[in-house]
Scaffold this active site. Structure first.
Site, PDB file in Angstrom:
ATOM      1  N   ASP A  95       4.716  13.196  -6.082  1.00  0.00           N
ATOM      2  CA  ASP A  95       5.208  11.845  -6.286  1.00  0.00           C
ATOM      3  C   ASP A  95       6.727  11.892  -6.238  1.00  0.00           C
ATOM      4  O   ASP A  95       7.337  12.919  -6.583  1.00  0.00           O
ATOM      5  CB  ASP A  95       4.745  11.289  -7.638  1.00  0.00           C
ATOM      6  CG  ASP A  95       5.075   9.812  -7.778  1.00  0.00           C
ATOM      7  OD1 ASP A  95       4.225   8.985  -7.410  1.00  0.00           O
ATOM      8  OD2 ASP A  95       6.183   9.478  -8.242  1.00  0.00           O
ATOM      9  N   ARG A 132      -9.445  14.398  -9.627  1.00  0.00           N
ATOM     10  CA  ARG A 132      -8.376  13.855 -10.451  1.00  0.00           C
ATOM     11  C   ARG A 132      -8.893  13.236 -11.752  1.00  0.00           C
ATOM     12  O   ARG A 132      -8.104  12.830 -12.614  1.00  0.00           O
ATOM     13  CB  ARG A 132      -7.632  12.751  -9.684  1.00  0.00           C
ATOM     14  CG  ARG A 132      -6.428  13.165  -8.864  1.00  0.00           C
ATOM     15  CD  ARG A 132      -5.170  13.431  -9.650  1.00  0.00           C
ATOM     16  NE  ARG A 132      -4.915  12.535 -10.765  1.00  0.00           N
ATOM     17  CZ  ARG A 132      -4.373  11.337 -10.686  1.00  0.00           C
ATOM     18  NH1 ARG A 132      -4.020  10.834  -9.527  1.00  0.00           N
ATOM     19  NH2 ARG A 132      -4.171  10.615 -11.771  1.00  0.00           N
ATOM     20  N   ARG A 179      -0.168   8.648   2.388  1.00  0.00           N
ATOM     21  CA  ARG A 179      -1.196   8.526   1.353  1.00  0.00           C
ATOM     22  C   ARG A 179      -2.589   8.890   1.886  1.00  0.00           C
ATOM     23  O   ARG A 179      -3.593   8.366   1.422  1.00  0.00           O
ATOM     24  CB  ARG A 179      -1.228   7.118   0.751  1.00  0.00           C
ATOM     25  CG  ARG A 179       0.020   6.781  -0.046  1.00  0.00           C
ATOM     26  CD  ARG A 179      -0.184   5.528  -0.891  1.00  0.00           C
ATOM     27  NE  ARG A 179       1.088   5.034  -1.410  1.00  0.00           N
ATOM     28  CZ  ARG A 179       1.491   3.772  -1.385  1.00  0.00           C
ATOM     29  NH1 ARG A 179       0.700   2.845  -0.885  1.00  0.00           N
ATOM     30  NH2 ARG A 179       2.649   3.423  -1.885  1.00  0.00           N
ATOM     31  N   ARG A 181      -6.486   7.897  -3.320  1.00  0.00           N
ATOM     32  CA  ARG A 181      -7.592   7.156  -3.899  1.00  0.00           C
ATOM     33  C   ARG A 181      -8.647   6.682  -2.909  1.00  0.00           C
ATOM     34  O   ARG A 181      -9.734   6.278  -3.310  1.00  0.00           O
ATOM     35  CB  ARG A 181      -7.044   5.948  -4.675  1.00  0.00           C
ATOM     36  CG  ARG A 181      -6.324   6.333  -5.958  1.00  0.00           C
ATOM     37  CD  ARG A 181      -5.660   5.129  -6.591  1.00  0.00           C
ATOM     38  NE  ARG A 181      -4.531   4.653  -5.803  1.00  0.00           N
ATOM     39  CZ  ARG A 181      -3.835   3.556  -6.079  1.00  0.00           C
ATOM     40  NH1 ARG A 181      -4.179   2.807  -7.117  1.00  0.00           N
ATOM     41  NH2 ARG A 181      -2.802   3.200  -5.327  1.00  0.00           N
ATOM     42  N   TYR A 183      14.310   2.717  -9.225  1.00  0.00           N
ATOM     43  CA  TYR A 183      13.422   2.973 -10.366  1.00  0.00           C
ATOM     44  C   TYR A 183      14.223   3.290 -11.623  1.00  0.00           C
ATOM     45  O   TYR A 183      13.920   2.800 -12.714  1.00  0.00           O
ATOM     46  CB  TYR A 183      12.477   4.134 -10.061  1.00  0.00           C
ATOM     47  CG  TYR A 183      11.287   3.757  -9.225  1.00  0.00           C
ATOM     48  CD1 TYR A 183      10.327   2.871  -9.706  1.00  0.00           C
ATOM     49  CD2 TYR A 183      11.086   4.298  -7.961  1.00  0.00           C
ATOM     50  CE1 TYR A 183       9.227   2.525  -8.939  1.00  0.00           C
ATOM     51  CE2 TYR A 183       9.994   3.952  -7.189  1.00  0.00           C
ATOM     52  CZ  TYR A 183       9.059   3.068  -7.683  1.00  0.00           C
ATOM     53  OH  TYR A 183       7.971   2.720  -6.927  1.00  0.00           O
TER      54      TYR A 183
END
Length: 355
Positions: A87, A51, A38, A42, A162
């Site tokens: 992702d 973004r 990552r 962010r 998921y």
């Protein structure tokens, strides 16, 4: 263009002699290579800016945007490898599953996979389904030059979790119920996901990725016997499917201290270790013939520079006897991390380990 870094007559790539690739091959390095899970995300103001107003899955399908985001931490931090911005649910979206990434929640699946009839929705992935990935990696490798690009995919267990739960879960009650209660359906689901995952990794390697990482983020929820019986065959199938390309294969999960030897046995060349197990102990558990990746606790970066350096030295000291070591965090960069702390950390590792 050959991306095969193995012996056998094919020409090595421009990234072959980089510190990252050498460490993955357990060769001597000029310094311990560093990258962060990552690292593109962010924690960077430039990421938040580009973004702005663009949903996560859409941003993964815009080659120019993917290229910019992937390059941002390389420019800022001087890391030794880039990781492709995407992702783990992208290949599932690409084959037509109705899912979205909801801010503050994560991937949410409209119709969970719960029955054998549901398996029909998991069709094969073709390169045409993810043409934007091929385009983005072409753009990236031209920009990166000798800096390796790591491709990645979600491992079958984590993707299955998921899909069966319908979204993130703390208990995996539906997934585990299928695994224990209908092992044949579970095995067929993971086998189907292994084929999709392998196809997704092949697209990335053939487009120019120098290495790949399989993220089994949630597999730490399993006991070793359940992993060996119900998960390892599918993960091994993914690693075997891309073995012929000769690129380093990294395997990472969270809370996997009890699974480290099995995760290496599944076929990885490099085993990622979270912060819970010191690297010297991890090496004992994994056994010889594998490089290790890790494993500074991501929360350490919120402490003082002196504290970060102290904890980093502990990681490096534990790694001193390893056959190969790629420095990383024990999980991803946290959103509120000061980017300057990451830049200082890269410089510290490079300086402290210069040979």
């Amino acid at each position: 263009m050959s991306v095969n870094d193995s012996p056998g007559g094919k020409q090595p790539t421009v990234t072959y002699d980089s510190a990252f690739m050498k460490a993955c091959r357990r060769e001597s390095v000029p310094h311990t290579p560093v990258w962060f899970m990552r690292q593109a995300g962010r924690s960077l103001p430039e990421y938040r800016k580009v973004r702005e107003g663009i949903p996560m899955l859409e941003s993964c399908m815009r080659p120019e945007l993917v290229t910019e985001i992937t390059l941002q931490p390389v420019r800022r931090h001087n890391v030794d490898a880039a990781i492709y911005f995407s992702d783990i649910v992208v290949p599932l979206k690409a084959i037509g599953l109705d899912l979205d990434i909801k801010p503050g929640v994560g991937p949410v699946v409209e119709q969970p996979i719960r029955t054998r009839a549901d398996l029909a929705r998991l069709r094969d992935l073709t390169p045409e389904d993810v043409s934007y990935v091929t385009e983005a990696i072409g753009l990236l490798t031209r920009e990166l030059g000798s800096t390796p690009l790591i491709g990645f995919a979600g491992a079958p267990f984590t993707l299955a979790s998921y899909l069966v739960e319908g979204g993130p879960s703390r208990t995996y009650e539906n997934a585990k119920a299928m695994m224990y209660g209908d092992p044949e359906l579970w095995a067929d689901l993971l086998d189907r996901l292994a084929d999709i995952t392998a196809a997704f990794l092949k697209v990335q390697i053939e487009a120019g990725a120098s290495a790949v990482q399989l993220f089994d983020s949630w597999v730490g929820a399993l006991a070793p016997a359940d992993y060996r019986r119900s998960v390892m065959p599918a993960s091994a199938k993914v690693f075997e499917a891309v073995a012929g390309y000769g690129v380093p294969r990294i395997h990472f999960g969270v809370g996997t201290g009890e699974l480290l030897n099995l995760m290496g046995e599944a076929g990885a060349d490099v085993v990622g270790v979270d912060w819970r197990v010191p690297l010297d102990e991890a090496a004992r558990r994994v056994g010889p013939g594998k490089a290790l990746q890790g494993n500074l606790d991501p929360t350490v970066l919120f402490a003082s520079t002196e504290a970060v350096e102290t904890k980093t030295r502990e990681v490096l000291d534990a790694a001193a006897g390893l056959e190969g070591h790629v420095f990383n965090l024990g999980h991803g960069v946290m959103p509120n991390t000061d980017p300057d702390a990451l830049t200082r950390l890269v410089e510290y590792v490079h300086t402290h380990t210069a040979r």
